[in-house]
Structure formats: structure tokens, C-alpha cells
Design a protein around this motif. Structure first.
Motif, PDB file in Angstrom:
ATOM      1  N   THR B 230       0.863  -1.183   0.000  1.00 62.38           N
ATOM      2  CA  THR B 230       0.000   0.000   0.000  1.00 62.38           C
ATOM      3  C   THR B 230       0.897   1.229   0.000  1.00 62.38           C
ATOM      4  N   ASP B 231       0.562   2.142  -0.874  1.00 62.58           N
ATOM      5  CA  ASP B 231       1.378   3.353  -0.994  1.00 62.58           C
ATOM      6  C   ASP B 231       1.439   4.077   0.358  1.00 62.58           C
ATOM      7  N   GLY B 232       2.657   4.421   0.771  1.00 65.27           N
ATOM      8  CA  GLY B 232       2.821   5.169   2.020  1.00 65.27           C
ATOM      9  C   GLY B 232       2.825   4.308   3.271  1.00 65.27           C
ATOM     10  N   GLU B 233       2.638   3.009   3.100  1.00 60.65           N
ATOM     11  CA  GLU B 233       2.622   2.107   4.255  1.00 60.65           C
ATOM     12  C   GLU B 233       3.890   1.260   4.265  1.00 60.65           C
ATOM     13  N   HIS B 271       6.417   1.745   1.329  1.00 60.97           N
ATOM     14  CA  HIS B 271       6.148   1.575  -0.114  1.00 60.97           C
ATOM     15  C   HIS B 271       5.824   2.910  -0.774  1.00 60.97           C
ATOM     16  N   ASN B 272       6.551   3.206  -1.823  1.00 61.14           N
ATOM     17  CA  ASN B 272       6.290   4.406  -2.608  1.00 61.14           C
ATOM     18  C   ASN B 272       6.009   3.937  -4.035  1.00 61.14           C
ATOM     19  N   VAL B 273       4.744   4.053  -4.447  1.00 59.44           N
ATOM     20  CA  VAL B 273       4.365   3.484  -5.756  1.00 59.44           C
ATOM     21  C   VAL B 273       5.090   4.150  -6.920  1.00 59.44           C
ATOM     22  N   LYS B 274       5.710   5.294  -6.653  1.00 57.08           N
ATOM     23  CA  LYS B 274       6.411   5.983  -7.740  1.00 57.08           C
ATOM     24  C   LYS B 274       7.886   5.593  -7.841  1.00 57.08           C
ATOM     25  N   ASN B 275       8.339   4.741  -6.930  1.00 63.01           N
ATOM     26  CA  ASN B 275       9.761   4.379  -6.939  1.00 63.01           C
ATOM     27  C   ASN B 275      10.015   3.229  -7.915  1.00 63.01           C
ATOM     28  N   ARG B 276      10.512   3.601  -9.083  1.00 65.64           N
ATOM     29  CA  ARG B 276      10.665   2.600 -10.146  1.00 65.64           C
ATOM     30  C   ARG B 276      11.769   1.588  -9.829  1.00 65.64           C
ATOM     31  N   MET B 292       5.035 -13.296  -1.697  1.00 63.73           N
ATOM     32  CA  MET B 292       4.616 -12.824  -3.023  1.00 63.73           C
ATOM     33  C   MET B 292       4.169 -11.374  -2.894  1.00 63.73           C
ATOM     34  N   ALA B 293       4.821 -10.507  -3.674  1.00 56.46           N
ATOM     35  CA  ALA B 293       4.454  -9.081  -3.649  1.00 56.46           C
ATOM     36  C   ALA B 293       3.146  -8.900  -4.403  1.00 56.46           C
ATOM     37  N   LEU B 294       2.153  -8.362  -3.744  1.00 58.36           N
ATOM     38  CA  LEU B 294       0.815  -8.223  -4.325  1.00 58.36           C
ATOM     39  C   LEU B 294       0.326  -6.783  -4.156  1.00 58.36           C
ATOM     40  N   GLY B 295      -0.741  -6.456  -4.874  1.00 56.47           N
ATOM     41  CA  GLY B 295      -1.270  -5.095  -4.818  1.00 56.47           C
ATOM     42  C   GLY B 295      -0.617  -4.222  -5.871  1.00 56.47           C
ATOM     43  N   VAL B 296      -0.632  -2.923  -5.628  1.00 55.89           N
ATOM     44  CA  VAL B 296      -0.068  -2.000  -6.618  1.00 55.89           C
ATOM     45  C   VAL B 296       1.437  -1.876  -6.383  1.00 55.89           C
ATOM     46  N   LEU B 297       2.204  -2.452  -7.273  1.00 52.91           N
ATOM     47  CA  LEU B 297       3.655  -2.444  -7.124  1.00 52.91           C
ATOM     48  C   LEU B 297       4.240  -1.115  -7.618  1.00 52.91           C
TER      49      LEU B 297
END
Ligand code: SF4
Lengths: 664, 344
Positions: B230-233, B271-276, B292-297
Motif C-alpha cells: 500500500t502506498d505510504g505504508e 512503499h512508494n508506488v512511484k519508486n521505479r 509474493m508481492a501483491l497489490g499495486v507495485l
């Protein structure tokens, strides 16, 4: 300067007073700018009011090694004061910019024709590359022809000296020097070329000036050469043509304009999906510059994606178009099947080239007819139409759009490498003179259940057999389509035997019943001894050959078929009025097969697969063979494909040449 | 994804009248329900929604949705979808593909769809097998997969769909699995993303490749092996007892124990969803040593392909009149005057 008088026939073609038509071929290294020279010479010819036809012939390699035989690029133009239909058989004038160009093109030159050669390039190295042991300009081997040989390279360098260019850059103007000479020779105005150069080198005035100086120097040289050699100024009267506005046009341009016009007549935005391939890319290039006409061009990742994206756009309510050449068309086959199955409009342009496989990318052929008519999995009928000349491609493209939209079907438009690249004068049509065929989209449910509930039947057909076109986004008409066999009305998946039979029949009937104009006779009577039946770019040579044969009193007519599939309804009856049918085509007899199959006629084949268009002489000879023993019969030999010529007398078992009555 | 007025619908409104024909127990059923549950939540409009698919079990999906649907040909759905979006960018397009359709025969098209950034959602149902053709191994099958075409086990290395997507230039990469209750949230995020949103959905083919994802995707009991991002978590899993740390010496991710919820001192990263760069590590995390990494990577939008095309089309047309007569008469022309003999 070494002008050399040579032995020659009593009268050379250029000495016959004011010739009706002249054929000039510019040949040089692919880096010499021969296509450009030819193009500008074409323009000046058109502006002078002559009728013309051109034939660019260039190597497949982009930058073939300099001076080599396979790097020779040529541009032929036939122009005159009468109707010109072909690029001409044998040139009267050959401009050879290097030894390789001379070697490759010499055989075609008419005896007594004029060779203009640049001695500056006839050095030891270039002679070796062209596999000449001695210098042909000096060893007397060119005695059959007139020769005007001088150092064009040096003269060009001299002419552009004031502009301070290095030798290498200066030599780039050689083609303009040569063009200047050609303009003098045919008494042409230089101004349009000067204007064009100024426009082309807008940002580099010194380059423009250098080229203009070279052009002028070449022109001035003509005067000098006239005094001392075989060169003379010729004036060719303008052709009698219908009054109106004219321009020159290539097939690729005409197809592009025709597609734009077709989309406008259908009142649809156009989506063009393409992938680079020779010789079809030019269409993508033209359309990419016509965005203001509601054209979206998409250069896809491959041929398959190009056609699939076009089908996607058609599904979404635009006119989907894709274009390619033989190998690319093969890749699109499965997607065409989907367009047939989902009954969506689509135009597929095939600029045919020599095949199979990669084949001859830059040479012309008509060998994709089977692929167009028969080349898909399953019973997958699709209309096929063919353009006969660059200008005709405009009309044919409109016709393709009309059929696609009115019958909800993919349509294949056949042109070829010759049509795509060749140019001819075109009387600019008035768009208002075409009848619009606006596309209709279904807006509401089109059926009622027994209890009166409104219902959508996506495959309910109209009187033409076409299903409705339904744009996603339309309220209440959500439905699913796809490549799996569908129920005759609902379009839902249905594999049942009776349904597949019914759908196969419906798809076939729809295409079979497309209304196409009746077949006319392009030249000659509607009955007679021989019908020469052509399709596509063989129009010019067939027309000229039939014209000459008719002048000699032979009972021969020219029939040229635009609608290859389905064939015009009256074609069988028309051809039954002739004792014999000859089908010349640049393949191994594909249209002949279609005619035999569809019309049950004993069509004979004349085939040519050398990557070069038919010459008039070849066709005249072939026609002559059908008239052996009749008065005025010229007869003759056809060397290139002699073994493939039909034997007219081998026709029927009883030895008669007459078609049995009732068979057509 | 498209800013449109939300429409009130229920799950029922999204069910077509077609009988669903997947094998009983197939994971596709759960995905279908998840999608039908998601669309009302995002206020989607059935008439503006188009499902586009290729060929395979998953590609039957459009038939079951009461929307516009186009079941195309094997592997080419991305190209059809691109044409549809270019022709009408207002349509809300969902593409359905599988591991064979999207990564084998259609790998090329999928790559170009993602790099072009066409504004749509791509759902790749990964069941690591060819179902419709009766069980051959697929490009995502693990080494050693025994199938009719690989009786001694497959020997080629599998493709990693999310790594492929990211490598192709995708600006949104997410993962979920068929029976996960989180799947609608992943779909909602994908739909919100402007641009090509790639979602790998692990799907159980109970006939030919049963339960191969059970280690992390079993309906119950595998939760500890799921890292839901989760972004920011902070990247925590196993009930917050484990986390993911970035080891600065090796520049790689590491599993660390978290004691008493103190993830900060354990070095767990947020988690930062913008970190490529981290996204590249997440898609490659080997399952087993890692969860397993799940959700919005990854989710970092860029201008879409169709907006660029439309902008260019508009720019090209600016101040230019669409006059066909003028277009036809372009270039150098000449006029042939009627001769004296011609009737005037
Ligand atoms: S074969 Fe597998 S993937 Fe296909 S429908 Fe059956 S269970 Fe589902």
C-alpha cells in the motif's frame, strides 16, 4: 569534350522530324539523384502539355556501393503529343552517368538512339566495377548508337565554382546540370525547376544557387553541343486533352487521396494502420500529412498490429484502412478473416511486388491475386478491386471505401510497384461530382420479440446482406462480437451445424451480390476474334498493343477488369462474343484461373514474371499469334516468355476455335 | 481512468445473458465476479465499457459482460484495443489476456501497448498453462512442468509477467489473484490510473494446473506469504511480524523480523508506488525466500498515447482547412484551355 560521330541507321528516332513521342531514360548510381532528376523532368513535361508515363526502376539497396552494376538507379519517361499509356519500351535517349549505368541500360536503347555519357565517371575504377575491359566510349562498341560523351563532372564543378563548394558537394549538382541539358533538348522552360529548387533549399540559398547555376550551365551547353554533335533541339507539341486543371500524380499519392476522399464521402474519420514496407510505405507517408482531413495514422509494431488496430478503429466507428505489400498482406490474413467474420468495414491496400517471400521488393508483379481472392483460412470471401494506372487508383480507392462501408466487409485494393511509383498527368476531379455514401450507425434496437419487447440483433441483415454497424458508446446496444461462429441474428456463439451452414452461405451471398458496374470494352468492338483481358497495371501496354493491332485491321478488343471479385455480372456474356480470350498478366496466370473458374471460358495466358512491365512489342507479338495466316497479320516472336505463350490453335478438341454456343 | 459522470449500477447490470462456460471451479469465475463487483463501485457506464480479448480460456471473458465486447484473435488484443482507443478515447477499455495469449503469441503487441501507454486496463490471467488447447506448458510455466507437450518436464525458463510489463515501460504494475478479496481494490487502482495499467492475476486452472499458486493464493492459510503493498505504508507481512528492508550494501531487498510492531527500528521501508527502482526489485522478488508481492507495485502516470496523438492531430490541423478540392489540386498544376473547336 569528346563528341563522337558514329555509324548509325539511315535515320535515327530523333531525326524523324518532330516525333510524336520520345522515351528518355536517366540512369546513374543510386547516389546520383536520378529519381529526382526524372521527377523534375516529368513535371516540366507535364507543364509543357505533353502526355506522359514514367517508370522508376531503382535498386533494393538504399546505398548500394558506388559504381556497381546492382547500384544502378534509372528513371524512364515516355512523353508525346498523343495519348501515352506506358512508360515506353525502348528508350530513344539514354543518359548514363557512369559505366555501370551504361552497361545495365544499353541493351534497351533503340538502335540509332542517343547516349549521353559523363566521361568524368568513365575512369579505370568505375570501368572495372562495371566489368568493362575497355572504355566503351572509346573502343567503338557503341557504333550502333549516337554518342554524346563529355565531362559532365568537370563542367558541373566549373559551373558551381563561384559558390565555394568542395568538389564532393559540387558534384551533387551533376543531376541538375544533366536536367538542364535535357530541358534544352526538349525546349522546356527552366523556371518551374528554379522555383522548385528555391523551395527545396529554402534554408540553404547557396545550395539552391549552385544547383540553379548547374541547371543553367547544362542548358547553355546544349546550344554548344548542337553545333558540334548529334544533339538537337526537339519540340513536341502538347497533347490534345480534355480542358481542365491537371497535375501529375503517382499511384501511391492517388491511393492516399482516394482514401481521404472515400472517407469524406462516407462521412467518417479515417484510421490508417501501417508498417514500413516497400513499395507501400509511401501511402503511410502521404496520409500522415493529411491529418486535417480527420485522418489518424498509426505506425504499428508489425503488419498484424497494423491491420488489427485498423479493425479496432472500424469497430469503434471509424473507417479502418491498412496497407502493405505481398509479405505483409500474408501476415494480415488471419485478421482479415476476423473482419470478414465480424463483418466490419476495412480497406486493405496491397501494392504488389515480386514474390514469393521477400522476392523483388522494388520490382513490380501481379502475383498476389490468388492471395487476395483465395488466400485466407476458411470460406472467407472478400471483394477485390484493382487499379489500372496511377490516376485510376484514386477512383478505385473511393470504390473500395464505398463497398467496405455499404456492405460491412473488408475490401482488398490491388495496385503494384509500378503503379505506386509511376506518375502520369491527372485531370483533377471535382470532389462534388462523386455521390456520397454516408455510413449509418444503428442507434436503437432493430427487432421485436413476439411479446413486443425491443431487441438488438447485431447480425440482422439489410437488403444488401449487410449487418448493422454499431458503435460502442451507443446506449442500450451493448453486444459482443468475435471470431467464433455466431448465431445468424443474435451474433451469440453458435457452433450448430445448420447455423454454420447458414452463416457461411450468408457471408458468401453478401459478397457475390455486391453490385459492381457492368464491364465495358476499353478499346475495340464488343464482339470479335480476340479479347485481350487485363487487370491492374497492364492496362497501358495492352491498350497500346491492341490499338496498333486494330490499326493493322485485326479484330481484337481490350477489356480491362477493375472488379476482380466479384466479377461484373455481364463479363461472361461479353467475353462469349469473342472467339478467343487472351489474359496477359505479370504472374503465372492467376487471373486466367479465376476467369476459367468463374466463367468457364477457355482463357489463354500470357505471362511475364521478370519484375518489369510488359512491353508493347511483346503484347503485339502475342496478339499476332492469334491471327496467323490472316491478312495484315504482323505476327512476331515474343522472346522473353516464348515458352509460356498460348497456342491459339490448340483450342478445342474438334479443331475449331469457336467457343461452343451456350458456354460462357 | 476516464473522468466521466459516475453511473449507478449493480453487479446484476454487468452480467450478460450468456451462459458462462468455464470449467466448474475455474479461477476465472472469481475474477469475473470481482470485475462485476468493481465496475459499480467505480461508477462505470456499461455503454461506454468495452472488453477486448484475444484467444484462450480467459479471452471468453467479454461474452459474459453486459458491455460492448470484442473477442479477437490470438495474441492481438492489444492492437485492436489500441485502434479502439485511438478511434474513440472516451471508451473505457479493459483488455483480457492470458499467459499464452499475452506473453507468447502476443508478447510483441503487449510490449508495444505498454510502452506506448494506451489508456486502458490490461488483465493478464496467469494460470501458467494453455487451458483451451488442453494443457500444454506456457511461457510462465515453471521449469519441470510436465504436460502433454513436455512429457519429461519443461526445460525453458519462465517469463515473469510483471517484470516484462515494467521492462516494457508500463507505468502501472499490479498483482492479484482470483479468489483474493483485495482484487477489486487492485482493479479500482488500475482503473484510476491514466495510462496502460497492467494487472497480473494469478488464476487457478483446476483442470490442467491445479493449485500451483496455493503456496500464496490458497483461499485460506497462505496469508502469511502475501506481501500486500500500500502506498505510504511500511512493507509488512505475516501479521506485521515480518517486513522488507533495503540492504544498502548489496542494494537488494531483505526479509527482516519485526518485533512488537517496531518496523522502523527493523529498517522496514515504506512503499512508494512511484519508486521505479524498488518496483524493479519487487517484481523480481523470488517467491519462497520472500513473500509474493501483491497489490499495486508501481503507479506513476505519464501522458497517454492517445492524448499525444489527438494533440498532434489537432496541431497539424490548426489553421488548415480540410478542403478536399484544394488538396486534390495541390502541387504544380496546369490548365488545358478549351480549344476553339470545343463547344463552349
Ligand atoms: S481449462 Fe483451466 S483455465 Fe480453462 S476454463 Fe478450465 S479450469 Fe479454467
Amino acid at each position: 569534350m569528346a563528341t563522337q560521330a558514329a555509324e548509325r541507321p539511315a535515320q535515327t528516332p530523333l531525326e524523324t522530324g518532330t516525333p510524336e513521342a520520345v522515351v528518355v531514360r536517366f540512369a546513374g548510381d543510386s547516389g546520383d539523384g536520378m529519381q529526382l532528376t526524372g521527377g523534375q523532368f516529368t513535371l516540366s513535361t507535364a507543364l509543357a502539355g505533353n502526355d506522359l508515363a514514367t517508370f522508376p526502376d531503382f535498386p533494393a539497396e538504399i546505398r548500394a556501393p558506388q559504381g556497381t552494376l546492382f547500384g544502378v538507379s534509372a528513371f524512364q519517361i515516355n512523353f508525346g503529343s498523343t495519348q501515352i499509356e506506358t512508360a515506353g519500351d525502348a528508350p530513344d535517349v539514354l543518359v548514363a552517368m557512369n559505366p555501370a549505368a551504361l552497361k545495365v541500360n544499353l541493351a534497351a536503347l533503340k538502335p540509332g538512339g542517343l547516349i549521353i555519357a559523363d566521361t568524368g565517371e568513365f575512369n579505370k575504377r568505375n570501368l572495372e566495377k562495371a566489368k568493362y575491359e575497355t572504355n566503351p566510349l572509346e573502343d567503338g562498341s557503341l557504333a550502333k548508337w549516337d554518342l554524346l560523351a563529355f565531362d559532365i563532372s568537370a563542367l558541373t564543378i566549373e559551373a558551381v565554382k563561384p559558390f565555394g563548394l568542395g568538389n564532393k558537394d559540387a558534384l551533387r549538382s551533376k543531376n541538375m546540370w544533366t536536367l538542364g541539358l535535357a530541358l534544352w533538348m526538349f525546349d522546356r522552360d527552366r523556371q518551374p525547376i528554379v522555383d522548385w529548387l528555391k523551395g527545396k533549399f529554402k534554408g540553404k540559398p547557396e545550395i539552391a544557387d549552385a544547383n540553379i547555376a548547374a541547371l543553367n550551365a547544362g542548358h547553355a551547353y546544349g546550344e554548344t553541343a548542337e553545333l558540334s554533335g548529334p544533339l538537337k533541339k526537339l519540340t513536341i507539341a502538347p497533347v490534345e486533352s480534355e480542358p481542365g486543371l491537371y497535375r501529375t500524380i503517382t499511384g501511391a499519392e492517388a491511393v492516399s487521396l482516394g482514401l481521404v476522399a472515400g472517407a469524406q464521402l462516407a462521412e467518417l474519420p479515417m484510421f490508417f494502420g501501417g508498417y514500413p514496407i516497400t513499395p507501400a510505405s509511401a501511402i503511410l507517408h502521404y496520409l500522415a500529412r493529411m491529418k486535417e482531413f480527420g485522418v489518424t495514422t498509426f505506425q504499428a509494431e508489425d503488419e498484424i498490429a497494423a491491420v488489427c488496430a485498423a479493425i479496432g478503429a472500424s469497430y469503434a466507428g471509424q473507417l479502418g484502412v491498412t496497407s502493405s505489400s505481398g509479405p505483409g498482406i500474408a501476415l494480415k490474413g488471419e485478421a482479415m478473416g476476423l473482419a470478414i467474420m465480424t463483418e466490419l468495414p476495412l480497406v486493405i491496400v496491397n501494392s504488389q511486388r515480386g514474390g514469393p517471400s521477400t522476392g523483388l521488393p522494388t520490382k513490380t508483379e501481379q502475383s498476389d491475386l490468388y492471395q487476395a481472392v483465395y488466400g485466407r483460412n476458411g470460406d472467407a470471401p472478400m471483394p477485390v478491386i484493382a487499379s489500372r494506372s496511377p490516376a485510376d487508383a484514386f477512383e478505385v480507392a473511393i470504390e473500395a471505401c464505398r463497398i467496405a462501408v455499404q456492405y460491412m466487409t473488408p475490401v482488398m485494393l490491388l495496385t503494384d510497384g509500378y503503379i505506386a511509383n509511376a506518375a502520369e498527368p491527372w485531370k483533377v476531379p471535382d470532389p462534388a461530382s462523386y455521390t456520397p455514401f454516408p455510413a449509418k450507425f444503428l442507434e436503437e434496437k432493430n427487432a421485436k420479440d413476439a411479446d413486443g419487447t425491443e431487441r438488438l440483433l447485431p447480425y440482422k441483415r439489410d437488403e444488401k446482406g449487410a449487418r448493422p454497424w454499431i458503435k460502442p458508446g451507443t446506449p442500450g446496444l451493448m453486444h459482443r462480437i468475435g471470431g467464433i461462429e455466431k448465431h445468424v441474428d443474435t451474433g451469440n456463439i453458435d457452433y450448430s451445424p445448420a447455423n454454420h451452414q447458414a452463416m457461411t452461405d450468408a457471408r458468401k451471398a453478401k459478397i457475390d451480390n455486391i453490385v459492381v458496374p457492368d464491364q465495358d470494352v476499353a478499346l475495340g468492338d464488343t464482339t470479335g476474334r480476340l479479347a485481350v483481358v487485363g487487370w491492374g497495371s497492364t492496362f497501358g501496354p495492352i491498350h497500346q498493343a491492341v490499338r496498333r493491332a486494330r490499326k493493322n485491321g485485326l479484330s481484337v478488343s481490350h477489356v480491362h477488369v477493375r472488379h476482380v471479385w466479384p466479377l461484373p455480372q455481364n463479363l461472361g456474356e461479353l467475353l462469349s462474343g469473342f472467339d478467343q480470350v487472351l489474359v496477359p498478366e505479370m504472374n503465372t496466370g492467376q487471373f486466367k484461373t479465376v476467369l476459367r473458374d468463374q466463367l468457364f471460358i477457355d482463357a489463354k495466358s500470357l505471362t511475364k514474371t521478370s519484375g518489369q512491365p510488359f512491353s508493347i512489342a511483346e503484347l503485339e507479338a502475342a496478339i499476332g499469334k492469334f491471327f496467323n495466316g490472316t491478312p495484315n497479320d504482323e505476327g512476331g516472336e515474343v522472346l522473353p516468355n516464348a515458352g509460356q505463350l498460348p497456342e491459339p490453335d490448340s483450342g478445342y478438341d474438334d479443331g475449331s476455335r469457336k467457343r461452343p454456343k451456350g458456354v460462357n | 481512468m476516464n473522468d466521466m459522470t459516475p453511473i449507478q449500477t449493480t453487479l446484476k447490470d454487468w452480467e450478460s445473458d450468456q451462459e458462462v462456460r468455464w470449467c466448474p471451479g475455474c479461477g476465472d469465475y472469481a475474477i469475473l465476479k470481482a470485475v462485476q463487483r468493481t465496475l459499480p463501485q467505480i461508477g462505470a457506464d456499461p455503454k461506454n465499457t468495452v472488453f477486448v480479448s484475444g484467444i484462450g480460456c480467459s479471452s471468453r471473458f467479454p461474452y459474459y459482460m453486459e458491455t460492448y465486447g470484442f473477442h479477437t484473435i490470438h495474441g492481438r488484443a492489444p492492437a485492436f484495443a489500441t485502434g479502439i482507443k485511438l478511434a474513440n478515447p472516451d471508451l473505457d477499455v479493459w483488455m483480457v489476456t492470458g499467459d499464452g495469449d499475452g506473453l507468447s503469441i502476443g508478447g510483441n503487441h503487449l510490449m508495444h501497448l505498454l510502452r506506448r501507454n494506451v489508456n486502458l486496463q490490461v488483465m493478464l490471467f496467469n494460470n501458467e498453462i494453455y487451458g483451451l488447447t488442453k494443457g500444454q506448458y506456457s511461457p510462465t510455466s515453471r521449469i519441470g512442468t510436465t504436460t502433454p507437450s513436455t512429457p519429461m518436464g519443461s526445460v525453458d525458463r519462465p517469463a515473469n509477467p510483471c517484470a516484462f510489463a515494467l521492462g516494457s515501460g508500463a507505468r502501472f504494475v499490479a498483482r492479484g489473484f482470483d479468489v483474493s478479496k483485495n482484487l477489486p481494490d487492485v482493479l479500482i487502482a488500475a482503473h484510476r490510473h491514466q495510462g496502460a495499467a497492467f494487472i497480473e492475476i494469478f488464476q487457478n486452472c483446476i483442470v490442467y494446473n491445479k493449485d500451483v499458486f496455493n503456496d500464496f493464493a490458497a483461499p485460506k492459510g497462505a496469508e502469511d506469504r502475501q506481501l500486500w503493498l500500500t502506498d505510504g505504508e511500511p512493507m509488512l507481512y505475516a501479521g506485521g511480524t515480518k517486513g522488507i528492508k533495503l540492504d544498502l550494501d548489496t542494494l537488494s531487498l531483505q526479509v527482516v523480523d519485526v518485533v512488537d510492531g517496531d518496523w522502523q527500528s527493523a529498517g522496514v521501508i515504506v512503499h512508494n508506488v512511484k519508486n521505479r527502482a524498488i518496483a524493479h526489485m519487487l517484481v523480481e522478488l523470488p517467491f519462497g525466500p520472500f513473500p509474493m508481492a501483491l497489490g499495486v507495485l508501481y503507479d506513476d502516470p505519464r501522458p497517454t498515447f492517445e492524448s499525444a496523438v489527438i494533440e498532434q492531430n489537432a496541431k497539424a490541423s490548426e489553421g488548415r482547412e480540410a478542403n478536399l478540392a484544394k488538396l486534390l489540386a495541390k502541387g504544380q498544376t496546369w490548365t488545358v484551355a478549351p480549344s476553339a473547336a470545343d463547344p463552349v
